[in-house]
Every structure is written in structure tokens, then in C-alpha cells.
Design an enzyme around this catalytic site. Structure first.
Site, PDB file in Angstrom:
ATOM      1  N   THR A 139       0.846  -1.201   0.000  1.00 47.48           N
ATOM      2  CA  THR A 139       0.000   0.000   0.000  1.00 47.48           C
ATOM      3  C   THR A 139       0.878   1.246   0.000  1.00 47.48           C
ATOM      4  O   THR A 139       1.473   1.570   1.023  1.00 47.48           O
ATOM      5  CB  THR A 139      -0.895   0.030   1.265  1.00 47.48           C
ATOM      6  N   HIS A 189       0.152   4.267   0.076  1.00 48.23           N
ATOM      7  CA  HIS A 189      -0.258   5.366   0.957  1.00 48.23           C
ATOM      8  C   HIS A 189      -0.477   4.906   2.400  1.00 48.23           C
ATOM      9  O   HIS A 189      -1.189   5.528   3.178  1.00 48.23           O
ATOM     10  CB  HIS A 189      -1.465   6.121   0.393  1.00 48.23           C
TER      11      HIS A 189
HETATM   12  N1  INI Z   1      -7.788   1.442   5.062  1.00 51.80           N
HETATM   13  C1  INI Z   1      -7.525   0.700   6.154  1.00 51.80           C
HETATM   14  O1  INI Z   1      -8.267   0.786   7.137  1.00 51.80           O
HETATM   15  N2  INI Z   1      -6.463  -0.143   6.174  1.00 51.80           N
HETATM   16  C2  INI Z   1      -5.615  -0.261   5.100  1.00 51.80           C
HETATM   17  O2  INI Z   1      -4.656  -1.062   5.175  1.00 51.80           O
HETATM   18  C3  INI Z   1      -5.874   0.514   3.937  1.00 51.80           C
HETATM   19  N3  INI Z   1      -5.027   0.387   2.784  1.00 51.80           N
HETATM   20  O3  INI Z   1      -4.207  -0.536   2.741  1.00 51.80           O
HETATM   21  O4  INI Z   1      -5.131   1.146   1.832  1.00 51.80           O
HETATM   22  C4  INI Z   1      -6.989   1.378   3.953  1.00 51.80           C
HETATM   23  N4  INI Z   1      -7.290   2.141   2.877  1.00 51.80           N
HETATM   24  C5  INI Z   1      -8.597   2.743   2.668  1.00 51.80           C
HETATM   25  C6  INI Z   1      -8.720   4.104   3.318  1.00 51.80           C
HETATM   26  O5  INI Z   1      -8.762   3.995   4.729  1.00 51.80           O
HETATM   27  C7  INI Z   1     -10.000   4.815   2.854  1.00 51.80           C
HETATM   28  O6  INI Z   1     -11.128   4.089   3.254  1.00 51.80           O
HETATM   29  C8  INI Z   1     -10.045   5.011   1.341  1.00 51.80           C
HETATM   30  O7  INI Z   1      -8.880   5.669   0.871  1.00 51.80           O
HETATM   31  C9  INI Z   1     -11.285   5.868   0.931  1.00 51.80           C
HETATM   32  O8  INI Z   1     -11.200   7.179   1.472  1.00 51.80           O
END
Ligand code: INI
Length: 163
Positions: free
Chosen positions: A87, A89
């Protein structure tokens, strides 16, 4: 010696809010189970636990803010699992979720605790959600009970500080 303030492990009469992220739901639902179990063991009534599901950890602070500003809850417990594996970000999602929760607690004076896992691998997250290394959801719930009762004991001090 002046006054020593301490919270308690008993949460009878407290109203608690939980915000839980659906992303990595297998893990976050274990954190939620851990948190609810810890609250029940502390004596918090089932009806006094409100839960909001959000899409991911990024969205935790805004929903936690709705709870914290409602003025009806003694503490807000934030649960999520941010896993690095692939990931790009990761740092932004994890950093903003945790910084947002911390800022909210300072801004509102309502205790906001973080059972938000930030791990390199899914295995490490699973271990912290009830397998090898305890359950961080339960730990966040216990911290919320301690902070909520500490806040009650520190009522006068907190009122003087405008919290
Ligand atoms: N959200 C998480 O709770 N855990 C993660 O590991 C994750 N990764 O890996 O990207 C993650 N991404 C989603 C983010 O929290 C938002 O819901 C999304 O970007 C929409 O705003």
C-alpha cells in the site's frame, strides 16, 4: 503531597462509542469483539455501547468526531487495521487516522483511544487482534474506561481547563 487522580477499571454507568473500519474486516471484527468483551467485563451495559462502521481507517476521525461532539459519550474507541503490504499510501492512511484521533481528543476533551493496528504484514495484525499478542481492541477499550473514569474524578480540574 497534593491530590493523586486515577481512573478505574470499572465502567458501570459509562456510555461508550466505538468507530470501526471495515477495511481488513476479518481483523477489525476481532478487534471489535475484543473491545466489546472488555467493556462488558468492565461492567458497561450492552445498551450503552454504540458502534459506527466506516469504510477504512482514513474515515475514522470524522465519525469519531460526530460521536465526541454529540456530548453523550464518555469516550470514543477507534478500531482499524492498516497493513503496509503493497500500500503506497500506508503512511498517510495510518498517520492521518492516528493524528486525527489524537487531535479530536485534544479538541473536544473527550477521551479517544486508538486500537488502530499499523503493521507490515497481515500476520502481525492477526497476532495483535486476539491471537498471540493480546487484542488491541480490548486494550483500547480498557484505556477508554480508565480515561473516562479519570475524567470524572478530575471533573473540577477539567472544568477549570474548559474541557
Ligand atoms: N484502510 C484501512 O483501514 N487499512 C488499510 O490497510 C488501507 N489500505 O491498505 O489502503 C486502507 N485504505 C482505505 C482508506 O482507509 C479509505 O477508506 C479510502 O482511501 C477511501 O477514502
Amino acid at each position: 503531597m497534593g491530590t493523586v487522580y486515577e481512573g478505574e477499571s470499572s465502567g458501570a454507568g459509562l456510555r461508550m462509542a466505538i468507530v470501526v473500519a471495515r477495511f481488513n474486516e476479518r481483523i477489525t471484527s476481532s478487534l471489535l469483539e475484543g473491545a466489546c468483551g472488555a467493556l462488558r467485563r468492565a461492567g458497561v451495559a450492552e445498551d450503552d455501547i454504540d458502534i459506527a462502521w466506516v469504510p477504512g481507517a482514513w474515515e475514522i476521525p470524522v465519525a469519531a468526531g460526530w460521536f465526541a461532539r454529540a456530548g453523550r459519550y464518555d469516550a470514543v474507541i477507534c478500531l482499524g487495521a492498516v497493513i503496509r503490504g503493497g500500500t503506497p499510501h500506508f503512511d498517510y492512511v495510518a498517520g492521518e487516522a492516528l493524528a486525527g484521533a489524537a487531535a479530536l481528543a485534544r479538541e473536544t476533551g473527550t477521551p479517544v483511544t486508538a486500537g488502530i493496528l499499523t503493521t507490515d504484514t497481515t500476520e502481525q495484525a492477526v497476532e495483535r487482534a486476539g491471537v498471540k499478542h493480546g487484542n488491541k481492541g480490548a486494550d483500547a477499550a480498557a484505556a477508554a474506561v480508565e480515561m473516562a473514569t479519570l475524567r470524572r474524578h478530575m471533573g473540577n480540574v477539567a472544568a477549570d481547563a474548559g474541557a
